[in-house]
Design an enzyme around this catalytic site. Sequence first.
Site, short mmCIF file in Angstrom:
data_model
loop_
_atom_site.label_atom_id
_atom_site.label_comp_id
_atom_site.label_asym_id
_atom_site.label_seq_id
_atom_site.Cartn_x
_atom_site.Cartn_y
_atom_site.Cartn_z
N GLU A 7 8.48 -1.75 9.31
CA GLU A 7 8.11 -3.13 9.72
C GLU A 7 7.81 -3.37 11.07
OE1 GLU A 7 7.35 -5.28 7.49
OE2 GLU A 7 8.29 -4.23 5.84
N SER A 53 0.92 -1.29 -0.01
CA SER A 53 0.06 0.11 -0.08
C SER A 53 0.78 1.32 0.15
CB SER A 53 -1.00 0.09 1.22
OG SER A 53 -0.32 -0.06 2.33
N CYS A 65 -9.66 -6.51 -1.63
CA CYS A 65 -10.65 -5.54 -1.07
C CYS A 65 -11.50 -6.40 -0.22
CB CYS A 65 -11.45 -5.17 -2.31
SG CYS A 65 -12.50 -6.35 -3.09
N TYR A 96 1.74 -13.02 -0.53
CA TYR A 96 0.68 -12.45 -0.25
C TYR A 96 0.09 -11.69 -1.28
CZ TYR A 96 2.66 -13.10 4.61
OH TYR A 96 2.97 -13.59 5.86
N1 LIG Z 1 1.59 -7.33 -5.99
C1 LIG Z 1 1.45 -5.87 -5.82
N2 LIG Z 1 0.61 -5.51 -5.83
C2 LIG Z 1 0.41 -4.20 -5.51
N3 LIG Z 1 1.29 -3.08 -5.59
C3 LIG Z 1 2.67 -3.83 -5.78
C4 LIG Z 1 2.76 -5.31 -5.77
N4 LIG Z 1 4.02 -5.53 -6.20
C5 LIG Z 1 4.75 -4.27 -6.07
N5 LIG Z 1 3.96 -3.40 -6.07
C6 LIG Z 1 4.32 -1.97 -5.90
O1 LIG Z 1 4.57 -1.47 -4.43
C7 LIG Z 1 4.41 -0.39 -4.27
C8 LIG Z 1 4.35 -0.07 -2.63
O2 LIG Z 1 5.72 -0.56 -2.06
P1 LIG Z 1 6.05 -0.46 -0.54
O3 LIG Z 1 6.02 1.15 -0.41
O4 LIG Z 1 7.15 -1.01 -0.18
O5 LIG Z 1 4.65 -0.84 0.42
P2 LIG Z 1 4.26 -1.42 1.46
O6 LIG Z 1 5.60 -1.05 2.47
O7 LIG Z 1 3.02 -0.92 2.07
O8 LIG Z 1 4.43 -3.00 1.40
C9 LIG Z 1 3.15 0.06 -5.00
O9 LIG Z 1 3.30 1.36 -5.34
C10 LIG Z 1 3.31 -0.69 -6.38
O10 LIG Z 1 3.92 -0.28 -7.44
C1 LIG Z 2 0.01 -9.95 6.39
C2 LIG Z 2 1.30 -10.48 6.91
C3 LIG Z 2 2.64 -10.15 6.56
N1 LIG Z 2 3.85 -10.59 7.16
C4 LIG Z 2 5.22 -10.17 6.83
C5 LIG Z 2 5.51 -10.16 5.39
C6 LIG Z 2 6.15 -9.56 5.18
O1 LIG Z 2 7.57 -9.66 5.07
C7 LIG Z 2 5.84 -8.14 6.06
C8 LIG Z 2 5.03 -6.79 5.78
O2 LIG Z 2 6.15 -6.46 4.65
P1 LIG Z 2 5.43 -4.96 3.90
O3 LIG Z 2 6.46 -4.07 4.04
O4 LIG Z 2 4.12 -4.43 4.66
O5 LIG Z 2 5.30 -5.36 2.49
O6 LIG Z 2 5.42 -8.78 7.26
C9 LIG Z 2 3.63 -11.68 8.26
O7 LIG Z 2 4.32 -11.96 8.86
N2 LIG Z 2 2.41 -11.96 8.69
C10 LIG Z 2 1.31 -11.37 8.09
O8 LIG Z 2 0.19 -11.83 8.52
ZN LIG Z 3 -11.50 -7.20 -5.27
#
Ligand SMILES: Nc1ncnc2c1ncn2[C@@H]1O[C@H](COP(=O)(O)OP(=O)(O)O)[C@@H](O)[C@H]1O
Ligand SMILES: Cc1cn([C@H]2C[C@H](O)[C@@H](COP(=O)(O)O)O2)c(=O)[nH]c1=O
Ligand SMILES: [Zn+2]
Length: 290
Positions: free
Chosen positions: A168, A93, A256, A252
């Site tokens: 994290e 997100s 929605c 993962y």
């Molecule tokens: N499977 C995916 N679904 C949605 N977005 C993704 C996916 N893989 C990569 N992205 C990218 O990840 C970006 C967000 O990265 P990031 O800031 O690291 O998110 P978060 O820390 O919330 O996991 C989005 O802007 C999108 O471009």
């Molecule tokens: C939903 C969920 C996530 N995790 C882990 C998976 C990833 O390593 C991080 C989340 O990373 P992001 O920066 O938000 O993409 O958390 C988990 O351990 N358990 C869960 O239920």
């Molecule tokens: Zn949906």
Amino acid sequence: MFGVSMRTLISPSISPLSLHLHHLPKPSLFSTVLRFSSAINNNNTKSPKNSPRSTISTVKSQKTASSSSQPQSHPLSFSPPGEIHVVVGPMFSGKTTTLLRRILAEKLTGKKIAVIKSNKDTRYCTESIVTHDGEKFPCWSLPDLSSFKERFGTDEYENRLDVIGIDEAQFFGDLYEFCREAADKEGKTVIVAGLDGDFMRRRFGSVLDLIPIADSVTKLTSRCEVCGKKASFTMRKTEEIVTELIGGAEVYMPVCRNHYVCGQSVLETARAVLDSSSTKTPDVVVASSL
Ligand SMILES: Nc1ncnc2c1ncn2[C@@H]1O[C@H](COP(=O)(O)OP(=O)(O)O)[C@@H](O)[C@H]1O
Ligand SMILES: Cc1cn([C@H]2C[C@H](O)[C@@H](COP(=O)(O)O)O2)c(=O)[nH]c1=O
Ligand SMILES: [Zn+2]
């Protein structure tokens, strides 16, 4: 009879105004102390740029001051208040991206910054926070937050560090204590990014505990991988049920509400089938990804 009761109710010596004031609560000891202390703060000479910002440092500087006849700070004076900003949302997100943007914006204003991430997350690189789009920023990869001050250098931490980014955050057991101390007592701005909920939509770690002590809370959304609508939840595509399971898009996906609910019932059935078949014929459990 009427006259008597009137006299009893509203004595001529007490005007409506004095009656009103009479019922006002007296200033509490606490508010008197606060006013007294802020008057002292206002009278203090402005502290130099690198002056200690923490309460602990204030106490230290008093000790030095009394021995070297420098201006003393009053024991009741408060250190500059810090801030806590919380960024949550499902995976993908933009939490890390947002954290990075905010940290860089603070850096541009001349603030000294540091970023910490949990060393449990070994996905991309241990020395940097990395977004899913590949943006990077150097960070401290730590098992807990309580060790940060000493590793960073206590003097450097207390006297020069302004902003702390935590990524994290769901993986840090001491998140609440660290953030409260840093913001309330040490004048730091703390920007926290983490998952509010796990794959079962249960609270994750102590991220949610920060809300009552936060200055701002932002919940981001991703795009549902099934329908493209706003996604507020993270679905786990595999049969594992442990809460902590490091992974990315192979494990993962953002979904929605509708597709979370549909997907959950499909997954629960699949997990149940896999469970029962694994007890009967272990060889059948071949696919980890559903
Ligand atoms: N499977 C995916 N679904 C949605 N977005 C993704 C996916 N893989 C990569 N992205 C990218 O990840 C970006 C967000 O990265 P990031 O800031 O690291 O998110 P978060 O820390 O919330 O996991 C989005 O802007 C999108 O471009
Ligand atoms: C939903 C969920 C996530 N995790 C882990 C998976 C990833 O390593 C991080 C989340 O990373 P992001 O920066 O938000 O993409 O958390 C988990 O351990 N358990 C869960 O239920
Ligand atoms: Zn949906």
